[in-house]
Design a protein around this motif. Structure first.
Motif, mmCIF file in Angstrom:
data_model
loop_
_atom_site.group_PDB
_atom_site.id
_atom_site.type_symbol
_atom_site.label_atom_id
_atom_site.label_comp_id
_atom_site.label_asym_id
_atom_site.label_seq_id
_atom_site.Cartn_x
_atom_site.Cartn_y
_atom_site.Cartn_z
ATOM 1 N N ASN A 81 0.824 -1.208 0.000
ATOM 2 C CA ASN A 81 0.000 0.000 0.000
ATOM 3 C C ASN A 81 0.856 1.255 0.000
ATOM 4 N N LEU A 82 1.986 1.205 0.690
ATOM 5 C CA LEU A 82 2.893 2.352 0.697
ATOM 6 C C LEU A 82 3.442 2.610 -0.706
ATOM 7 N N ILE A 83 3.852 1.554 -1.389
ATOM 8 C CA ILE A 83 4.374 1.704 -2.751
ATOM 9 C C ILE A 83 3.298 2.284 -3.670
ATOM 10 N N GLU A 84 2.088 1.783 -3.553
ATOM 11 C CA GLU A 84 0.995 2.304 -4.379
ATOM 12 C C GLU A 84 0.763 3.779 -4.095
ATOM 13 N N GLY A 85 0.828 4.167 -2.816
ATOM 14 C CA GLY A 85 0.633 5.565 -2.456
ATOM 15 C C GLY A 85 1.718 6.462 -3.016
ATOM 16 N N VAL A 108 5.666 -10.835 -6.278
ATOM 17 C CA VAL A 108 4.504 -10.518 -7.118
ATOM 18 C C VAL A 108 3.722 -9.338 -6.563
ATOM 19 N N PRO A 109 3.377 -9.316 -5.257
ATOM 20 C CA PRO A 109 2.701 -8.127 -4.725
ATOM 21 C C PRO A 109 3.519 -6.846 -4.881
ATOM 22 N N LEU A 110 4.832 -6.938 -4.732
ATOM 23 C CA LEU A 110 5.679 -5.757 -4.905
ATOM 24 C C LEU A 110 5.612 -5.253 -6.343
ATOM 25 N N LYS A 111 5.682 -6.168 -7.296
ATOM 26 C CA LYS A 111 5.617 -5.769 -8.698
ATOM 27 C C LYS A 111 4.259 -5.166 -9.021
ATOM 28 N N ASN A 117 12.578 -1.541 -9.107
ATOM 29 C CA ASN A 117 13.937 -2.076 -9.047
ATOM 30 C C ASN A 117 14.179 -2.602 -7.633
ATOM 31 N N ILE A 118 14.899 -3.716 -7.530
ATOM 32 C CA ILE A 118 15.220 -4.271 -6.217
ATOM 33 C C ILE A 118 16.719 -4.506 -6.116
ATOM 34 N N ASN A 119 17.331 -3.974 -5.069
ATOM 35 C CA ASN A 119 18.717 -4.280 -4.726
ATOM 36 C C ASN A 119 18.718 -5.331 -3.631
ATOM 37 N N VAL A 120 19.451 -6.405 -3.843
ATOM 38 C CA VAL A 120 19.526 -7.475 -2.850
ATOM 39 C C VAL A 120 20.917 -7.494 -2.231
ATOM 40 N N SER A 121 20.970 -7.450 -0.913
ATOM 41 C CA SER A 121 22.233 -7.565 -0.201
ATOM 42 C C SER A 121 22.595 -9.044 -0.104
ATOM 43 N N LEU A 122 23.694 -9.419 -0.748
ATOM 44 C CA LEU A 122 24.130 -10.816 -0.764
ATOM 45 C C LEU A 122 25.645 -10.830 -0.630
ATOM 46 N N ASP A 123 26.134 -11.309 0.495
ATOM 47 C CA ASP A 123 27.556 -11.204 0.810
ATOM 48 C C ASP A 123 28.334 -12.493 0.611
ATOM 49 N N SER A 124 27.650 -13.584 0.322
ATOM 50 C CA SER A 124 28.348 -14.847 0.094
ATOM 51 C C SER A 124 27.405 -15.857 -0.536
ATOM 52 N N LEU A 125 27.979 -16.737 -1.352
ATOM 53 C CA LEU A 125 27.254 -17.882 -1.883
ATOM 54 C C LEU A 125 27.594 -19.155 -1.122
ATOM 55 N N ALA A 149 12.286 -13.191 -8.435
ATOM 56 C CA ALA A 149 12.103 -11.788 -8.832
ATOM 57 C C ALA A 149 12.557 -11.573 -10.270
ATOM 58 N N ILE A 150 13.690 -12.164 -10.632
ATOM 59 C CA ILE A 150 14.176 -12.056 -12.009
ATOM 60 C C ILE A 150 13.174 -12.685 -12.968
ATOM 61 N N ALA A 151 12.646 -13.849 -12.600
ATOM 62 C CA ALA A 151 11.740 -14.587 -13.476
ATOM 63 C C ALA A 151 10.461 -13.819 -13.776
ATOM 64 N N ILE A 152 9.980 -13.004 -12.825
ATOM 65 C CA ILE A 152 8.737 -12.262 -13.074
ATOM 66 C C ILE A 152 9.007 -10.863 -13.628
ATOM 67 N N GLY A 153 10.271 -10.587 -13.921
ATOM 68 C CA GLY A 153 10.587 -9.363 -14.642
ATOM 69 C C GLY A 153 10.943 -8.150 -13.816
ATOM 70 N N ILE A 154 11.300 -8.331 -12.551
ATOM 71 C CA ILE A 154 11.752 -7.198 -11.741
ATOM 72 C C ILE A 154 13.258 -7.039 -11.929
ATOM 73 N N PRO A 155 13.740 -5.862 -12.325
ATOM 74 C CA PRO A 155 15.194 -5.646 -12.416
ATOM 75 C C PRO A 155 15.850 -5.795 -11.039
ATOM 76 N N VAL A 156 16.885 -6.598 -10.967
ATOM 77 C CA VAL A 156 17.564 -6.898 -9.706
ATOM 78 C C VAL A 156 19.034 -6.526 -9.803
ATOM 79 N N LYS A 157 19.559 -5.921 -8.740
ATOM 80 C CA LYS A 157 20.992 -5.694 -8.570
ATOM 81 C C LYS A 157 21.437 -6.380 -7.290
ATOM 82 N N LEU A 158 22.688 -6.792 -7.256
ATOM 83 C CA LEU A 158 23.256 -7.354 -6.042
ATOM 84 C C LEU A 158 24.203 -6.354 -5.399
ATOM 85 N N ASN A 159 24.169 -6.294 -4.071
ATOM 86 C CA ASN A 159 25.114 -5.505 -3.294
ATOM 87 C C ASN A 159 25.902 -6.448 -2.393
#
Length: 317
Positions: A81-85, A108-111, A117-125, A149-159
């Motif tokens: 709801n915040l994003i929609e607003g 899906v709800p976010l999209k 755009n979504i930045n994901v914090s990922l420090d190790s595999l 997220a990638i599969a449903i078409g949201i641009p993703v970056k890793l940090n």
């Protein structure tokens, strides 16, 4: 236009929705992680208050981007709801920085709400080094969230925060992970914030060292840095683009255009200043808001990032 003597203004608003988090990353906090905010509920902004304040700031500043951060913003129950607003205000670039633990179920709800755009914090595999950094064992869930997220078409970056003795061996695997998914990755120097304010050197791994690590397997050339950008980018001989946010060795204070809003209704003109300026009760008063923004603009530093004793958990990155 509201600007200081260096021509700096505010075009990006970073909104910290909560100080709660479900990870316990060593560069962010030395306090036990909690999925419940430590803030009294009576002091925390409601969704309507967030929208009201953001609308007032946009009216004055003509904001280009709003980025939702935390703590962990996906713990904020009313985020859709915040994003929609925010979208209804007229701001089209609505971005999110998350640890992605809950991303698979919320992508899906976010999209649908309008996230761009979504930045994901990922420090190790590596599960062991991931646990060493975050004190949690949910890496698999995070990786599933990224791929969904990638599969449903949201641009993703890793940090990725690169830390000496912790995850320097993950630079190349994470670079390859990003290449395989055709997404961007940015490596970050550890910041002198919170409990690391006076001891960040223990973990510090510089931009030059990160580049040396990447050069073990890749050739690359630098790209022009965009005005107001936090990252400098390079492109490899395989046409992969990666960035480095070198807050310490190559600070970018000179053209910073970011303003921060915390969940109490305080604004901050600089991450190095922990003196919040409350606009909760006067965001709709143009004269008072103008004065508060001028105060925030004076908080910006001239050249070098000084850091703060405030934890990243309370104000976002």
């Amino acid at each position: 236009m509201l600007a200081d003597k260096y021509g700096r203004t505010f075009k990006t608003l970073r909104v910290s929705l909560t100080n709660a988090c479900n990870l316990f990353c060593n560069y962010c906090t030395d306090q036990p992680a909690s999925e419940k905010s430590s803030q009294p509920e009576s002091n925390v902004l409601s969704t309507n208050e967030y929208i009201k304040i953001i609308n007032s700031l946009h009216t004055r500043l003509n904001l280009e981007t709003v980025r939702l951060t935390g703590g962990e913003p996906l713990l904020y129950k009313d985020i859709s709801n915040l994003i929609e607003g925010i979208r209804e205000i007229g701001i089209r670039n609505i971005k999110l920085t998350t640890n992605a633990v809950f991303l698979k179920e919320k992508a899906v709800p976010l999209k649908n709400a309008g996230i761009t755009n979504i930045n994901v914090s990922l420090d190790s595999l590596d599960p062991d080094s991931f646990f060493k950094i975050s004190k949690r064992r949910n890496l698999k869930k995070i990786l599933e969230g990224i791929d969904h997220a990638i599969a449903i078409g949201i641009p993703v970056k890793l940090n990725t925060v690169v830390m000496k003795g912790m995850n320097t061996d993950q630079v190349l695997p994470l670079l390859e992970f990003a290449r395989e998914r055709s997404i961007s990755i940015r490596f970050l120097e550890v910041m002198k914030m919170g409990h690391l304010h006076n001891s960040y050197q223990d973990l510090y791994f510089s931009q030059e060292e990160i580049l040396e690590k990447i050069a073990e397997q890749h050739q690359f050339i630098p790209m022009d840095r965009e005005h107001g950008a936090t990252a400098t980018y390079w492109i490899t001989d395989k046409k992969q683009i990666f960035g480095i946010i070198a807050n310490e060795s190559h600070p970018f204070c000179g053209d910073c255009n970011r303003l921060r809003l915390d969940s109490y209704g305080n604004i901050y003109g600089c991450l190095s200043n922990d003196n919040g300026i409350s606009i909760k009760d006067h965001s709709d008063n143009s004269l008072k808001l103008e004065h508060s923004l001028q105060q925030a603009l004076l908080q910006k530093q001239e050249v070098q990032f000084a850091g703060s004793v405030m934890s990243m958990r309370y104000i976002g990155g």
